[in-house]
Design an enzyme around this catalytic site. Structure first.
Site, PDB file in Angstrom:
ATOM      1  N   LYS A 112      12.884   1.671  11.221  1.00 25.23           N
ATOM      2  CA  LYS A 112      11.940   2.149  10.211  1.00 25.23           C
ATOM      3  C   LYS A 112      12.611   3.249   9.411  1.00 25.23           C
ATOM      4  O   LYS A 112      13.558   3.880   9.898  1.00 25.23           O
ATOM      5  CB  LYS A 112      10.692   2.723  10.900  1.00 25.23           C
ATOM      6  CG  LYS A 112       9.494   2.841   9.997  1.00 25.23           C
ATOM      7  CD  LYS A 112       8.743   1.531   9.945  1.00 25.23           C
ATOM      8  CE  LYS A 112       7.426   1.640   9.261  1.00 25.23           C
ATOM      9  NZ  LYS A 112       6.546   0.519   9.648  1.00 25.23           N
ATOM     10  N   GLY A 163      -8.612   2.657   3.924  1.00 24.37           N
ATOM     11  CA  GLY A 163      -7.303   2.357   3.311  1.00 24.37           C
ATOM     12  C   GLY A 163      -7.460   1.157   2.400  1.00 24.37           C
ATOM     13  O   GLY A 163      -8.051   0.148   2.804  1.00 24.37           O
ATOM     14  N   GLY A 178      -4.727  -0.137   0.331  1.00 28.07           N
ATOM     15  CA  GLY A 178      -3.423  -0.540  -0.197  1.00 28.07           C
ATOM     16  C   GLY A 178      -3.271  -2.036   0.035  1.00 28.07           C
ATOM     17  O   GLY A 178      -4.260  -2.775   0.119  1.00 28.07           O
ATOM     18  N   ASN A 179      -2.044  -2.474   0.194  1.00 26.90           N
ATOM     19  CA  ASN A 179      -1.781  -3.898   0.378  1.00 26.90           C
ATOM     20  C   ASN A 179      -2.522  -4.445   1.595  1.00 26.90           C
ATOM     21  O   ASN A 179      -3.081  -5.540   1.565  1.00 26.90           O
ATOM     22  CB  ASN A 179      -0.268  -4.103   0.512  1.00 26.90           C
ATOM     23  CG  ASN A 179       0.080  -5.534   0.811  1.00 26.90           C
ATOM     24  OD1 ASN A 179       0.311  -5.895   1.950  1.00 26.90           O
ATOM     25  ND2 ASN A 179       0.061  -6.362  -0.212  1.00 26.90           N
ATOM     26  N   GLY A 198      -5.244  -3.000   3.500  1.00 28.56           N
ATOM     27  CA  GLY A 198      -6.700  -2.846   3.477  1.00 28.56           C
ATOM     28  C   GLY A 198      -7.380  -3.793   2.506  1.00 28.56           C
ATOM     29  O   GLY A 198      -8.416  -4.392   2.821  1.00 28.56           O
TER      30      GLY A 198
END
Ligand code: GLU
Length: 432
Positions: free
Chosen positions: A111, A223, A225-226, A228
């Site tokens: 990561k 959330g 974003g992509n 949620g």
């Protein structure tokens, strides 16, 4: 109120190590393998001095942490967020090792990220910063070495800059150096939807085993974003009632159910944030709050709503012990990485809540990253239907294995997911 969502509640790496140690003891993991997994293979920290559009200079810190490559090349996203730190990336890279083992793809865990608020940069600055990061990482990434992907605040466009910069540096076109690329740069069909869709497959699989019908279940998603936005859409398609949505600045609660997620998304795109996006027909406006009986909500409050399914899909450590006591949802589907602290986990377990853990629930993203990488390496192209079908197979199998392990051993789904991952890692590991 909002700050708590972004405040670091506990060191996620410390608590994760404790869980790893306890599951390792219960499963009699080889002490040498445990010692290996308690550390990271390589920790890379770079400085990124950026000349901004106005001529001023700002120096950012970038990280890439390679946790483990027992099962294949290091794999995991890059996030751009002001709170990116070594300890956060240590936990996130470890979770990638475990996640990749649970969903059974031939990757290890890695990561990375940059401690930056990307919304404060222009697109040109963001591109410059990304390319600089690639120049610093060029010797540490590659299709068979370490394969980054999108994560919080990163996207296909950023991945395409990485492919371009990396390819220039190594003198050949190497799309497989990252996944989550735009389709015309070698990306896979279905990668954008993958994490959300995978979460839906996982929830449905677990509900089916428990004899619960998804139709009519009420859902709150933290959330947008992509991850949620897609999980909300997919669960709605399954007949769930999405009653609340929020992003980091706040959101909306409509007890009767939110009509169109697409409209909310369009409203957010236009305004820059989700709060006040009460939509009727094609009109989205705060004025329409009354007829919809909508209520403004903070990212904190959304966690406490009287819903059946709570979906944390933002950042880690949002479900603290204090919050856990107030959670009313029976099911928690962890679409974020590490949203629940160790204390909160215990409280929820005692309350008999069912937590579908992150390393299972959100592994659909990296599963399709694997399909993308495979297509690049083998010069193949799968259709969206093929990708979704393969994803469904992977998620159902992972959910089934984890669920069975939890029943057989009488342990939580989280401990079962850790057990499954450790068993697979032990199998692939060669002792020296
Ligand atoms: N960032 C995603 C995750 O946390 C995807 C990683 C990947 O596709 O490599 O799982």
């Amino acid at each position: 109120m909002e700050e708590e969502l972004f405040m670091v509640q506990a060191n996620p790496w410390t608590r994760t190590k404790q869980l790893l140690q306890s599951v390792a003891a219960e499963t009699h993991l080889d002490p040498l393998l445990l010692a290996t997994l308690l550390e990271h293979d390589k920790i890379i920290e770079v400085s990124l001095p950026l000349e901004k559009d106005d001529g001023s200079i700002e120096v950012y810190k970038g990280y890439r942490i390679q946790h483990n490559n027992i099962k294949g090349p290091y794999k995991g996203g890059l996030r751009y967020h002001p709170h990116v730190s070594i300890d956060e990336v240590k936990a996130l890279s470890f979770w990638m090792t475990m996640k990749n083992a649970v969903v059974d793809v031939p990757f290890g865990g890695g990561k990375g990220g940059i401690a930056v608020a990307p919304k404060k940069l222009s697109e040109a600055e963001l591109e410059k910063l990304t390319r600089l990061f690639v120049r610093k990482l060029v010797h540490d990434i590659g299709p068979r070495v370490d394969v980054p992907a999108p994560d919080v605040n990163t996207n296909p466009k950023i991945m395409s800059w990485i492919v371009d910069e990396y390819s220039k540096l190594v003198g050949k076109y190497v799309p497989a150096v990252v996944t989550g690329k735009p389709i015309d740069t070698g990306g896979s069909q279905g990668r954008t939807e993958a994490t959300g869709l995978g979460g839906m497959f996982t929830l449905l699989a677990i509900l089916q085993k428990l004899g619960v019908n998804p139709k009519g279940l009420t859902v709150a998603v933290q959330g947008f974003g992509n991850v949620g936005s897609y999980i909300a859409r997919f669960l709605q398609e399954q007949g769930c009632t999405i009653v609340a949505l929020c992003d980091s600045r706040g959101g909306i609660y409509i007890p009767g159910g939110i009509d169109s997620i697409d409209q909310i998304e369009a409203c957010k795109r236009e305004k820059g944030y989700l709060a006040g996006c009460y939509c009727v027909g094609s009109v989205c406006d705060i004025v329409n709050k009354k007829p919809l009986r909508g209520i403004d909500i903070t990212p904190e409050e959304i966690l406490e709503l009287p819903v059946d399914v709570l979906v944390p899909a933002a950042l880690e450590d949002v479900i603290t012990a204090k919050k856990a006591k107030k959670i009313k949802a029976h099911f928690v589907l962890e679409m974020a990485n590490g949203p629940t602290t160790a204390e909160a986990d215990e409280i929820l377990d005692k309350k008999k809540n069912i937590i579908i853990p992150d390393i299972l629930a959100n592994s659909g993203g990296v599963a399709v990253s694997y399909f993308e990488w495979y297509q690049n390496i083998h010069k193949k192209q799968f259709t969206k239907e093929e990708v979704f079908q393969k994803l469904r197979g992977k998620m159902e199998k992972a959910a089934d294995t984890v669920f069975r392990c939890s029943k057989e051993k009488g342990i939580t789904l989280r401990k079962a997911a850790y057990t499954v991952a450790l068993e697979r890692l032990a199998k692939a590991w060669v002792k020296h």
